[in-house]
Design a protein around this motif. Structure first.
Motif, PDB file in Angstrom:
ATOM      1  N   UNK A 151       0.857  -1.182   0.000  1.00 22.07           N
ATOM      2  CA  UNK A 151       0.000   0.000   0.000  1.00 22.07           C
ATOM      3  C   UNK A 151       0.895   1.234   0.000  1.00 22.07           C
ATOM      4  N   UNK A 152       0.636   2.176  -0.890  1.00 20.38           N
ATOM      5  CA  UNK A 152       1.491   3.350  -1.000  1.00 20.38           C
ATOM      6  C   UNK A 152       1.293   4.289   0.180  1.00 20.38           C
ATOM      7  N   UNK A 153       2.311   5.102   0.423  1.00 23.00           N
ATOM      8  CA  UNK A 153       2.270   6.089   1.484  1.00 23.00           C
ATOM      9  C   UNK A 153       3.010   7.338   1.003  1.00 23.00           C
ATOM     10  N   UNK A 154       3.184   8.306   1.895  1.00 25.07           N
ATOM     11  CA  UNK A 154       3.883   9.527   1.505  1.00 25.07           C
ATOM     12  C   UNK A 154       5.375   9.270   1.292  1.00 25.07           C
ATOM     13  N   UNK A 155       5.882   8.136   1.783  1.00 19.85           N
ATOM     14  CA  UNK A 155       7.309   7.837   1.664  1.00 19.85           C
ATOM     15  C   UNK A 155       7.592   6.672   0.709  1.00 19.85           C
ATOM     16  N   UNK A 156       6.565   6.095   0.139  1.00 17.35           N
ATOM     17  CA  UNK A 156       6.745   4.994  -0.801  1.00 17.35           C
ATOM     18  C   UNK A 156       5.888   5.228  -2.040  1.00 17.35           C
ATOM     19  N   UNK A 157       6.207   4.500  -3.106  1.00 17.14           N
ATOM     20  CA  UNK A 157       5.450   4.662  -4.350  1.00 17.14           C
ATOM     21  C   UNK A 157       5.581   3.398  -5.174  1.00 17.14           C
ATOM     22  N   UNK A 158       4.645   3.194  -6.082  1.00 16.62           N
ATOM     23  CA  UNK A 158       4.724   2.081  -7.010  1.00 16.62           C
ATOM     24  C   UNK A 158       5.693   2.432  -8.135  1.00 16.62           C
ATOM     25  N   UNK A 159       6.327   1.419  -8.689  1.00 15.90           N
ATOM     26  CA  UNK A 159       7.223   1.631  -9.824  1.00 15.90           C
ATOM     27  C   UNK A 159       6.721   0.825 -11.007  1.00 15.90           C
ATOM     28  N   UNK A 160       7.057   1.289 -12.210  1.00 16.55           N
ATOM     29  CA  UNK A 160       6.622   0.622 -13.418  1.00 16.55           C
ATOM     30  C   UNK A 160       7.549  -0.523 -13.803  1.00 16.55           C
ATOM     31  N   UNK A 161       6.974  -1.651 -14.237  1.00 16.02           N
ATOM     32  CA  UNK A 161       7.738  -2.820 -14.684  1.00 16.02           C
ATOM     33  C   UNK A 161       7.354  -3.123 -16.122  1.00 16.02           C
ATOM     34  N   UNK A 162       8.351  -3.247 -16.993  1.00 17.12           N
ATOM     35  CA  UNK A 162       8.108  -3.612 -18.383  1.00 17.12           C
ATOM     36  C   UNK A 162       7.600  -5.047 -18.453  1.00 17.12           C
ATOM     37  N   UNK A 163       6.430  -5.258 -19.049  1.00 15.16           N
ATOM     38  CA  UNK A 163       5.829  -6.589 -19.076  1.00 15.16           C
ATOM     39  C   UNK A 163       6.656  -7.581 -19.889  1.00 15.16           C
ATOM     40  N   UNK A 166      10.470  -7.604 -18.032  1.00  6.96           N
ATOM     41  CA  UNK A 166      10.376  -7.761 -16.586  1.00  6.96           C
ATOM     42  C   UNK A 166      11.359  -6.858 -15.840  1.00  6.96           C
ATOM     43  N   UNK A 167      11.813  -5.800 -16.498  1.00  4.98           N
ATOM     44  CA  UNK A 167      12.760  -4.875 -15.909  1.00  4.98           C
ATOM     45  C   UNK A 167      12.046  -3.599 -15.467  1.00  4.98           C
TER      46      UNK A 167
END
Length: 331
Positions: A151-163, A166-167
């Motif tokens: 779950x995201x917060x003010x100190x974390x974030x989701x990152x994008x992954x190339x399908x 897988x990088x």
């Protein structure tokens, strides 16, 4: 501010209109609210309950509240527990109890766990924002919960992954210009119409138009909103007078409205019934805005105790081309 004052917050975004939001908050303020809320847990020996959600002080009609708790430990005996919620409504005590099992029959997934983690993270973020000596530990706890629960917060974030590879997707965000040869957008408001046309370019600040023209209603005056006209004509007592201004709201002449009046009722009752019928028949989508107007008008009609009210409603429907029942008008 709303939370600290045990009130209700409204957010107006995009094309939202302010009037329904304001009237909804006013309706909350005028209706009884649930307060003095307490939550008590009954669990077997060896089991403890940690509340994850902040305490709920007030709950308004039409709202709901989610309470998250973490059950720890293990009992070799009983497998049943209970949670009791107590509160006051209209100065009357109310008690609700829910039974639950400590051994669920099936795996329900992690949805509830993530919701609980988000509740804890939000509480920790508010605690950190308030300031204190344990800021670093609070921040570390937020990051830990965020990573564990996804779950995201003010100190974390989701990152994008190339399908495909897988990088992780790396590199700065790029601004892309999307040229559009022609565009026509129209915005309607009363009798005025605004048109924007010509090539546009998308940018980080919005849309820039090359040309703009403005068209007004007849004689250079924008047409008035019929609903606002009707509300402005209502008297302090809650009734309307039978006159040309009111007839214009209905798209009629004063003679047309007067000639169709039910013989047994006086002009103010006839006018008020027509106003109510028009609101329910043609402005039902804006009921949040005129609900109190209608309540006051219906109360005034009931206080007059007029004869021939049913016939008055029938004649009003015939004049306005509607089919609103007397029960709907609450008169």
């Amino acid at each position: 501010m709303a939370r600290e004052g045990s009130g209700h917050a409204q957010f107006i975004t995009g094309t939202d209109r302010m009037q329904p939001k304001v009237m909804q908050s006013l309706r909350f303020a005028l209706q009884p609210a649930v307060d003095n809320i307490s939550v008590n847990w009954t669990v077997p020996e060896g089991v403890t309950v940690d509340m994850l959600s902040p305490p709920i002080n007030t709950l308004f009609q039409g709202q709901r509240a989610l309470i998250h708790a973490q059950i720890k430990g293990q009992s070799s005996g009983k497998t049943e527990g209970a949670v009791t919620v107590k509160y006051r409504l209209k100065d009357q005590p109310v008690t609700n109890q829910l039974q639950f099992t400590l051994k669920p029959a099936e795996d329900t997934g992690l949805t509830i766990h993530r919701l609980a983690a988000r509740s804890v993270i939000r509480s920790l973020e508010l605690e950190e924002r308030a300031g204190g000596a344990d800021t670093e530990n609070i921040r570390r706890r937020i990051v830990e919960l965020s990573v564990q629960a996804g779950v995201s917060s003010v100190y974390t974030a989701f990152i994008g992954i190339n399908k495909d590879s897988k990088q992780t997707v790396k590199g700065p965000l790029l601004q892309r210009s999307v040229p559009v040869s022609h565009m026509m957008a129209a915005f309607h408001g009363g009798g005025a119409r605004m048109c924007a046309c010509g090539p546009i370019q998308s940018n980080s600040m919005g849309i820039q138009c090359d040309s703009m023209s403005f068209e007004e209603g007849e004689e250079g005056e924008p047409q008035k909103d019929p609903l606002l006209q009707l509300v402005s004509l209502q008297k302090a007592a809650g009734c309307w007078e039978l006159n040309a201004s009111l007839a214009a709201v209905f798209g009629k002449t004063e003679d047309e409205v007067t000639n169709q009046k039910t013989a047994q009722v006086e002009g103010s009752v006839w006018a008020t019934v027509l106003a109510l019928i028009w609101l329910y028949a043609y402005k039902s989508d804006q009921q949040d805005e005129w609900q109190f107007v209608a309540m006051k008008a219906a109360s005034w009609i009931r206080s007059q105790k007029p004869d021939g009210l049913s016939q008055c409603v029938c004649d009003g429907n015939a004049l306005l081309g509607s089919q609103v029942t007397e029960d709907t008008l609450e008169i």
